[in-house]
Design an enzyme around this catalytic site. Structure first.
Site, PDB file in Angstrom:
ATOM      1  N   HIS A  25     -10.361  -3.290   4.475  1.00  0.00           N
ATOM      2  CA  HIS A  25      -9.372  -2.469   3.757  1.00  0.00           C
ATOM      3  C   HIS A  25      -9.572  -2.700   2.264  1.00  0.00           C
ATOM      4  CE1 HIS A  25      -7.304  -6.261   3.214  1.00  0.00           C
ATOM      5  NE2 HIS A  25      -7.210  -6.429   4.528  1.00  0.00           N
ATOM      6  N   GLU A  26      -8.715  -2.085   1.462  1.00  0.00           N
ATOM      7  CA  GLU A  26      -8.857  -2.158  -0.006  1.00  0.00           C
ATOM      8  C   GLU A  26      -8.865  -3.597  -0.529  1.00  0.00           C
ATOM      9  OE1 GLU A  26      -9.382   0.007  -2.485  1.00  0.00           O
ATOM     10  OE2 GLU A  26      -9.664   1.625  -1.036  1.00  0.00           O
ATOM     11  N   HIS A  28     -10.198  -6.268   0.941  1.00  0.00           N
ATOM     12  CA  HIS A  28     -11.575  -6.747   1.096  1.00  0.00           C
ATOM     13  C   HIS A  28     -12.487  -6.109   0.043  1.00  0.00           C
ATOM     14  CE1 HIS A  28     -10.201  -7.075   5.496  1.00  0.00           C
ATOM     15  NE2 HIS A  28     -10.482  -8.327   5.169  1.00  0.00           N
ATOM     16  N   GLY A 138      -9.191 -14.157  -0.991  1.00  0.00           N
ATOM     17  CA  GLY A 138      -7.953 -13.511  -1.420  1.00  0.00           C
ATOM     18  C   GLY A 138      -6.802 -14.498  -1.517  1.00  0.00           C
ATOM     19  N   LYS A 140      -3.904 -13.655  -0.929  1.00  0.00           N
ATOM     20  CA  LYS A 140      -2.941 -13.285   0.114  1.00  0.00           C
ATOM     21  C   LYS A 140      -2.848 -14.413   1.148  1.00  0.00           C
ATOM     22  CE  LYS A 140      -2.038 -10.868   4.000  1.00  0.00           C
ATOM     23  NZ  LYS A 140      -2.867 -10.736   5.182  1.00  0.00           N
TER      24      LYS A 140
HETATM   25  P1  AMP Z   1      -9.662 -11.539   6.688  1.00  0.00           P
HETATM   26  O1  AMP Z   1     -10.663 -10.495   7.053  1.00  0.00           O
HETATM   27  O2  AMP Z   1      -8.252 -11.104   6.906  1.00  0.00           O
HETATM   28  O3  AMP Z   1      -9.980 -12.890   7.248  1.00  0.00           O
HETATM   29  O4  AMP Z   1      -9.772 -11.705   5.115  1.00  0.00           O
HETATM   30  C1  AMP Z   1     -10.995 -11.918   4.461  1.00  0.00           C
HETATM   31  C2  AMP Z   1     -10.728 -12.198   3.015  1.00  0.00           C
HETATM   32  O5  AMP Z   1     -10.022 -11.094   2.433  1.00  0.00           O
HETATM   33  C3  AMP Z   1      -9.856 -13.437   2.792  1.00  0.00           C
HETATM   34  O6  AMP Z   1     -10.320 -14.135   1.665  1.00  0.00           O
HETATM   35  C4  AMP Z   1      -8.494 -12.829   2.541  1.00  0.00           C
HETATM   36  O7  AMP Z   1      -7.654 -13.642   1.750  1.00  0.00           O
HETATM   37  C5  AMP Z   1      -8.860 -11.567   1.789  1.00  0.00           C
HETATM   38  N1  AMP Z   1      -7.774 -10.582   1.873  1.00  0.00           N
HETATM   39  C6  AMP Z   1      -7.160 -10.143   2.996  1.00  0.00           C
HETATM   40  N2  AMP Z   1      -6.174  -9.270   2.683  1.00  0.00           N
HETATM   41  C7  AMP Z   1      -6.161  -9.181   1.334  1.00  0.00           C
HETATM   42  C8  AMP Z   1      -5.362  -8.449   0.385  1.00  0.00           C
HETATM   43  N3  AMP Z   1      -4.383  -7.633   0.777  1.00  0.00           N
HETATM   44  N4  AMP Z   1      -5.629  -8.604  -0.923  1.00  0.00           N
HETATM   45  C9  AMP Z   1      -6.631  -9.427  -1.333  1.00  0.00           C
HETATM   46  N5  AMP Z   1      -7.411 -10.131  -0.495  1.00  0.00           N
HETATM   47  C10 AMP Z   1      -7.185 -10.014   0.811  1.00  0.00           C
END
Ligand code: AMP
Length: 272
Positions: A25-26, A28, A138, A140
């Site tokens: 998503h945005e 990432h 992130g 987040k």
């Molecule tokens: P995930 O695929 O959810 O494991 O996330 C992969 C990376 O993307 C991690 O470093 C997360 O912290 C980051 N991430 C996920 N959601 C967001 C967001 N809304 N804003 C910024 N970074 C994000």
């Protein structure tokens, strides 16, 4: 992957790395844009890591769409998408884990006891395979970022860790791959996380210093939305993640709420 990174390094190229679980998503994409700026070679990994899911968690329900992810990665100028599978990363007699002593005993680590062991282990493995100079994460996942920064310091990884502010939908909902599992009604309930953070921000601006008062008000707001079940709401020290009772410096307010079966997290730095 290792051979390619060795080659890049020999050529004097900077390798930037963005590890993800896919269903991009945005949020990432923002990480990828930062990686693109910082590296000559940009590596994205997509791996839904089983060791960071507990036995009753949503490993099977975690959304996946590799074809769409590859198209998005190409648009962002990603050089390599690394998509290992479970067998590749965890052989039959796998038995070595990376475990932090203190940071996991807070926030998400309490309701997800194996989670950060899984995260620290898979990120270590990915770092050893991708061999990046810089890796982008992130904010987040605030606790995850704290765990990785600590691990990099403790274990002397020669990798710069970059944190990126949370990317939100137009109405404040923090972007998450898991949002896709929400019904329209549940999505409205999902907004309660960000709303409660904004409300807490205002309380602090008006002079409230007691964490318990702010948390109670946040809890009331969230519970006024249907299908919400609070896992935790915490106000804590951004470095140690220890609870803060009286707010007299920057703190992080972090929360996890289940909306139906989907667990969402969010956080915000608050300053008096
Ligand atoms: P995930 O695929 O959810 O494991 O996330 C992969 C990376 O993307 C991690 O470093 C997360 O912290 C980051 N991430 C996920 N959601 C967001 C967001 N809304 N804003 C910024 N970074 C994000």
């Amino acid at each position: 992957m290792k051979a390619r990174s060795d080659r890049m390094r020999r050529m004097g190229n900077t390798v930037a790395f963005v590890p993800t679980m896919g269903f991009l998503h945005e949020g990432h994409l923002k990480l990828l844009k930062e990686g693109r700026k910082r590296g000559d070679d940009l590596v994205l990994s997509i791996f839904v890591n089983p060791t960071q899911f507990g036995p009753n968690e949503d490993l099977d329900a975690y959304p996946r769409n590799l074809e769409r992810d590859l198209a998005l990665a190409e648009k962002e100028g990603v050089d390599v998408v690394f998509t290992p599978d479970k067998q590749m990363l965890y052989g039959e007699r796998f038995q070595t884990y990376v475990q932090l002593e203190h940071l996991p005993n807070h926030l998400c680590g309490i309701s997800r006891p194996v989670h950060f062991r899984g995260v620290a282990t898979v990120v270590t493995k990915l770092f050893n395979i991708v061999k990046p100079h810089v890796a982008v994460f992130g904010e987040k996942d605030f606790q995850q970022l704290a765990v990785i920064r600590q691990m990099v310091r403790d274990l002397d990884f020669d990798i710069e860790i970059v944190g990126i502010p949370t990317v939100r939908e137009y109405d404040g909902l923090a972007m998450s791959s898991r949002n896709t599992n929400l019904s329209p009604e549940q999505r409205t309930s999902g907004l309660s996380l960000h709303k409660s953070l904004l409300q807490s921000f205002e309380h602090i601006q008006r002079g409230e210093k007691k964490s318990s008062a702010i948390i109670d008000a946040a809890s009331e707001l969230i519970q006024s939305f249907p299908e919400t079940q609070i896992d935790y709401i915490t106000i804590c020290d951004p470095d140690t993640l220890d609870d803060v009772d009286i707010i007299d410096g920057p703190v992080v307010m972090a929360l996890a709420v289940k909306i139906g079966k989907t667990r969402l997290i969010d956080n915000m730095i608050l300053k008096p």
